[in-house]
Design a protein around this motif. Structure first.
Motif, mmCIF file in Angstrom:
data_model
loop_
_atom_site.group_PDB
_atom_site.id
_atom_site.type_symbol
_atom_site.label_atom_id
_atom_site.label_comp_id
_atom_site.label_asym_id
_atom_site.label_seq_id
_atom_site.Cartn_x
_atom_site.Cartn_y
_atom_site.Cartn_z
ATOM 1 N N ARG A 184 -14.068 78.023 83.673
ATOM 2 C CA ARG A 184 -14.200 77.111 82.536
ATOM 3 C C ARG A 184 -14.366 75.676 83.009
ATOM 4 O O ARG A 184 -13.619 75.196 83.864
ATOM 5 N N ALA A 185 -15.367 74.996 82.436
ATOM 6 C CA ALA A 185 -15.593 73.585 82.752
ATOM 7 C C ALA A 185 -14.604 72.713 81.995
ATOM 8 O O ALA A 185 -14.103 73.087 80.928
ATOM 9 N N ASP A 186 -14.313 71.539 82.548
ATOM 10 C CA ASP A 186 -13.479 70.573 81.836
ATOM 11 C C ASP A 186 -14.280 69.848 80.766
ATOM 12 O O ASP A 186 -13.765 69.539 79.696
ATOM 13 N N GLN A 187 -15.546 69.579 81.065
ATOM 14 C CA GLN A 187 -16.419 68.882 80.134
ATOM 15 C C GLN A 187 -17.854 69.282 80.422
ATOM 16 O O GLN A 187 -18.223 69.551 81.577
ATOM 17 N N VAL A 188 -18.675 69.339 79.378
ATOM 18 C CA VAL A 188 -20.083 69.720 79.507
ATOM 19 C C VAL A 188 -20.948 68.567 79.026
ATOM 20 O O VAL A 188 -20.716 68.006 77.946
ATOM 21 N N VAL A 189 -21.943 68.227 79.834
ATOM 22 C CA VAL A 189 -22.907 67.183 79.486
ATOM 23 C C VAL A 189 -24.285 67.836 79.414
ATOM 24 O O VAL A 189 -24.686 68.566 80.324
ATOM 25 N N ALA A 190 -25.002 67.586 78.323
ATOM 26 C CA ALA A 190 -26.338 68.159 78.137
ATOM 27 C C ALA A 190 -27.170 67.229 77.272
ATOM 28 O O ALA A 190 -26.641 66.324 76.617
ATOM 29 N N ASP A 191 -28.490 67.447 77.240
ATOM 30 C CA ASP A 191 -29.369 66.600 76.443
ATOM 31 C C ASP A 191 -29.529 67.170 75.032
ATOM 32 O O ASP A 191 -28.862 68.142 74.654
ATOM 33 N N LYS A 192 -30.430 66.585 74.251
ATOM 34 C CA LYS A 192 -30.581 66.953 72.842
ATOM 35 C C LYS A 192 -31.055 68.389 72.639
ATOM 36 O O LYS A 192 -30.866 68.949 71.558
ATOM 37 N N ALA A 193 -31.687 68.967 73.647
ATOM 38 C CA ALA A 193 -32.165 70.342 73.497
ATOM 39 C C ALA A 193 -31.022 71.319 73.236
ATOM 40 O O ALA A 193 -31.232 72.394 72.668
ATOM 41 N N TYR A 194 -29.810 70.954 73.657
ATOM 42 C CA TYR A 194 -28.647 71.829 73.496
ATOM 43 C C TYR A 194 -27.803 71.423 72.291
ATOM 44 O O TYR A 194 -26.668 71.877 72.150
ATOM 45 N N SER A 195 -28.339 70.570 71.425
ATOM 46 C CA SER A 195 -27.588 70.084 70.272
ATOM 47 C C SER A 195 -27.729 71.061 69.113
ATOM 48 O O SER A 195 -28.561 70.906 68.223
ATOM 49 N N SER A 196 -26.911 72.089 69.113
ATOM 50 C CA SER A 196 -26.875 73.048 68.012
ATOM 51 C C SER A 196 -25.437 73.241 67.568
ATOM 52 O O SER A 196 -24.502 73.138 68.378
ATOM 53 N N ARG A 197 -25.259 73.532 66.289
ATOM 54 C CA ARG A 197 -23.910 73.712 65.762
ATOM 55 C C ARG A 197 -23.223 74.905 66.409
ATOM 56 O O ARG A 197 -22.020 74.885 66.672
ATOM 57 N N GLY A 198 -23.987 75.961 66.677
ATOM 58 C CA GLY A 198 -23.397 77.139 67.289
ATOM 59 C C GLY A 198 -22.868 76.875 68.682
ATOM 60 O O GLY A 198 -21.774 77.335 69.043
ATOM 61 N N PHE A 199 -23.646 76.120 69.489
ATOM 62 C CA PHE A 199 -23.211 75.833 70.852
ATOM 63 C C PHE A 199 -22.003 74.893 70.853
ATOM 64 O O PHE A 199 -21.062 75.067 71.626
ATOM 65 N N ARG A 200 -22.007 73.905 69.968
ATOM 66 C CA ARG A 200 -20.853 73.014 69.877
ATOM 67 C C ARG A 200 -19.599 73.784 69.454
ATOM 68 O O ARG A 200 -18.504 73.558 69.983
ATOM 69 N N ALA A 201 -19.767 74.726 68.497
ATOM 70 C CA ALA A 201 -18.622 75.531 68.061
ATOM 71 C C ALA A 201 -18.109 76.412 69.203
ATOM 72 O O ALA A 201 -16.896 76.601 69.360
#
Length: 286
Positions: A184-201
């Motif tokens: 498990r990562a402590d924090q995830v950084v990604a660009d707008k392509a990964y901006s989905s409600r499902g992934f954030r949830a």
């Protein structure tokens, strides 16, 4: 040591993980064969054009194919990650991104006459169609220091948001002592392509802090919902500035000409080549 060959330090890290033959006739030395594999991936030449100092090219190719099927280089990558994790050298600010790799014409002929259809075969080997022709996409999760943690291959036209979770789920750093692997990562950084409600949830469910900017259309849709729109996702801009670490990792991987252009026909062999290149990046940083 010649150009594009393993250093003594790199060989000491890799040697204990290479399977050794117990019986049979004497074979070409393991270091000599591994150097041939590294030379091939570094230069992108054909297997048949390997210099004679690495032994018969069929021996180098056969052993590379055997290691690819057995997952030798994947385990080697995990072992060097485990040593770095035990020393506290891994920055768990994980960054995910993808890059498209052009498939050479020699790697595109994976079908057989009378076999499965071309469409099915291309998907099986992570070959996809895009504007540039046949392509493969490398999805990568790297640590905060720009070293690969997990790799996923898909056809080139596959969208990043569809493959957001699998690279994170592939992170598996074994412990040098007793205990479960670090996944498990402590924090995830990604660009707008990964901006989905499902992934954030999904990240919130796992208790992972994320730094992902919101798309403009998602912002407009949220504002149209009125009092039901919810709270806007936060964005730590100082942390987001570190996202270029992923791009630098891709830049180093594509320094291997056999990675920048895909010459391997099967996804298993190409993933093994990417894993070997990732191992060398780790070996030069620990």
């Amino acid at each position: 040591m010649r150009r594009h060959e393993l250093t003594d330090q790199e060989w000491e890290l890799l040697a204990p993980l290479i399977p050794r033959a117990v019986t049979g006739r004497p074979r070409v030395e393991d270091r000599q064969v591994i150097n041939g594999m590294v030379y091939k991936i570094r230069t992108g030449i054909s297997w048949r054009d390997l210099p004679e100092r690495y032994g018969p090219w069929k021996t180098v190719y056969t052993r590379f194919r055997r290691y690819a099927l057995d997952g030798v280089f994947t385990r080697a990558l995990q072992q060097i990650q485990a040593k770095a994790d035990a020393a506290g050298d891994i920055d768990w600010l994980v960054q995910i991104d993808s890059t498209i790799v052009r498939v050479h014409q020699h790697a595109a002929a994976t079908g057989r006459k009378g076999g499965s259809s071309g469409r099915t075969n291309r998907n099986d080997h992570a070959l996809g169609r895009s504007r540039g022709g046949l392509t493969t996409k490398i999805h990568l999760a790297c640590d905060g220091k720009g070293r690969p943690l997990a790799i996923l291959l898909t056809p080139g036209q596959r969208h990043d948001s569809v493959c957001a979770q699998p690279p994170l789920e592939r992170i598996r750093v074994p412990r040098t002592s007793l205990g479960r692997p670090h996944c498990r990562a402590d924090q995830v950084v990604a660009d707008k392509a990964y901006s989905s409600r499902g992934f954030r949830a999904h990240l919130r469910k796992r208790g992972i802090v994320h730094t992902i900017p919101e798309k403009a259309d998602q912002r407009r849709h949220r504002l149209r919902r009125g009092f039901r729109r919810g709270r806007p996702p936060g964005l730590d801009r100082e942390t987001y500035r570190q996202r270029n670490v992923t791009e630098r990792c891709f830049n180093r991987l594509k320094g291997f000409r056999g990675i920048a252009t895909r010459y391997e026909k099967t996804a298993t062999s190409y993933e093994a080549a990417v894993s070997l290149a990732s191992f060398l990046l780790w070996a030069r940083s620990v």
